[in-house]
Write a protein that holds these residues in place. Sequence first.
Motif, short mmCIF file in Angstrom:
data_model
loop_
_atom_site.label_atom_id
_atom_site.label_comp_id
_atom_site.label_asym_id
_atom_site.label_seq_id
_atom_site.Cartn_x
_atom_site.Cartn_y
_atom_site.Cartn_z
N MET A 1 44.90 47.34 11.35
CA MET A 1 46.17 47.17 12.04
C MET A 1 46.69 45.73 11.99
O MET A 1 47.85 45.47 12.28
N SER A 2 45.82 44.81 11.61
CA SER A 2 46.28 43.42 11.46
C SER A 2 47.06 43.22 10.16
O SER A 2 47.68 42.17 9.96
N LYS A 3 47.04 44.22 9.29
CA LYS A 3 47.76 44.14 8.02
C LYS A 3 49.19 44.63 8.20
O LYS A 3 49.42 45.73 8.69
N SER A 4 50.13 43.81 7.79
CA SER A 4 51.53 44.09 8.09
C SER A 4 52.24 44.96 7.05
O SER A 4 53.30 45.51 7.33
N ILE B 1 44.25 59.67 4.28
CA ILE B 1 44.63 58.28 4.51
C ILE B 1 44.98 57.59 3.19
O ILE B 1 45.99 56.88 3.09
N PHE B 2 44.17 57.79 2.16
CA PHE B 2 44.48 57.19 0.86
C PHE B 2 45.83 57.68 0.34
O PHE B 2 46.61 56.91 -0.22
N LYS B 3 46.11 58.97 0.51
CA LYS B 3 47.38 59.51 0.03
C LYS B 3 48.56 58.96 0.84
O LYS B 3 49.62 58.66 0.28
N ILE B 4 48.36 58.80 2.13
CA ILE B 4 49.44 58.30 2.99
C ILE B 4 49.77 56.85 2.66
O ILE B 4 50.93 56.50 2.39
N ILE B 5 48.76 55.99 2.67
CA ILE B 5 49.03 54.57 2.38
C ILE B 5 49.49 54.41 0.94
O ILE B 5 50.34 53.57 0.63
N GLY B 6 48.92 55.21 0.03
CA GLY B 6 49.32 55.14 -1.37
C GLY B 6 50.77 55.50 -1.58
O GLY B 6 51.41 55.05 -2.54
N ALA B 7 51.31 56.31 -0.67
CA ALA B 7 52.73 56.69 -0.73
C ALA B 7 53.60 55.69 0.03
O ALA B 7 54.79 55.95 0.26
N LYS B 8 53.00 54.55 0.40
CA LYS B 8 53.70 53.46 1.10
C LYS B 8 54.20 53.88 2.49
O LYS B 8 55.27 53.45 2.95
N VAL B 9 53.41 54.74 3.13
CA VAL B 9 53.69 55.12 4.51
C VAL B 9 52.74 54.31 5.40
O VAL B 9 51.52 54.42 5.27
N LYS B 10 53.30 53.53 6.29
CA LYS B 10 52.49 52.64 7.10
C LYS B 10 51.78 53.39 8.22
O LYS B 10 52.33 54.32 8.81
N ILE B 11 50.55 52.97 8.52
CA ILE B 11 49.80 53.52 9.64
C ILE B 11 50.17 52.74 10.91
O ILE B 11 50.09 51.51 10.93
N HIS B 12 50.56 53.46 11.94
CA HIS B 12 50.90 52.85 13.23
C HIS B 12 49.79 53.13 14.24
O HIS B 12 49.02 54.07 14.10
#
Length: 305
Positions: free
Chosen positions: A152-155, A202-213
Amino acid sequence: MSSINTPLVSVIIITYNSSRYVLETLESIKSQSWKYIELIISDDASKDNTVQLCRDWIKENRERFVESKIITVEMNTGISANCNRGLQATTGEWIKLIAGDDVLMNNCIADNLEYARRLPEASFIVSDMTEIDENSVPIDKKSINEGLAFLMSKSTTEEQLKAYSRWPEFLNTPTFFYRRELLNVIGYCNEKFKIYEDMVMIFKIIGAKVKIHYVNKPTVQYRIHANSASRNKSIDEIREREALDIFRMYQKKNLNVFNLIDLSVYYENWLRFKYKGLYKLKGISYLRKLSLFYWYLKLHGVKNY
């Protein structure tokens, strides 16, 4: 029923031989402060009376929900396929998946929706959780999820993807809460993976440039018991083979062997799988050469990238 102010939330309970705990799970959903809930139970061919317990409970509590349904199959298919059957049955704007032995805190859904109201761009949200034992007694030890805090520290999504590729096993997966429309972006669970469906997601979500909140409060009680999938030693071999496939398919491509941290992650994974007879590499010399080449570049002032 669904609108901006009162979105319908689909809560999916994934069950398999969950008779000991599933009624507590169901009661926790019934007790939610948020009222607009679609309840879906997806059972993976339980051998106990899980399905009958759920049917009886729904018969008595059907009016609490906008919609309720039970999905059953004749043969066990694994967690990913079971999740997919539940996901495909949803009609709500938001989705909450929970195992048939975990418990939602009373404001779980409301807290997530309040966060989404304040940050409309959020489509995938995680939160904290507390642990309970087999008897639903809170476990005293307060565990701080350092990996989650680090992620979460990654913007940016690029930074989150790099962090997760290095250390992929640290999210509070029972707390996942996401928009149904996200399925149009990432698709459903990869049924090749019977156990690690959440890590692949998670890999698919971040790989699709969707940020985790992140909601910085507990929303779920996660049950610790010997028969849970995460602690079932009888499936250790399957678990390790899937971990290797995840490393090959998702992690490895995001690691740079000329970066010391990435190289160490690569090397640690190679050692992990090599000594379990899974990872066949043509000798150790390849990694030694990479390491020596890295230090050669380092000594000559070449920066990491």
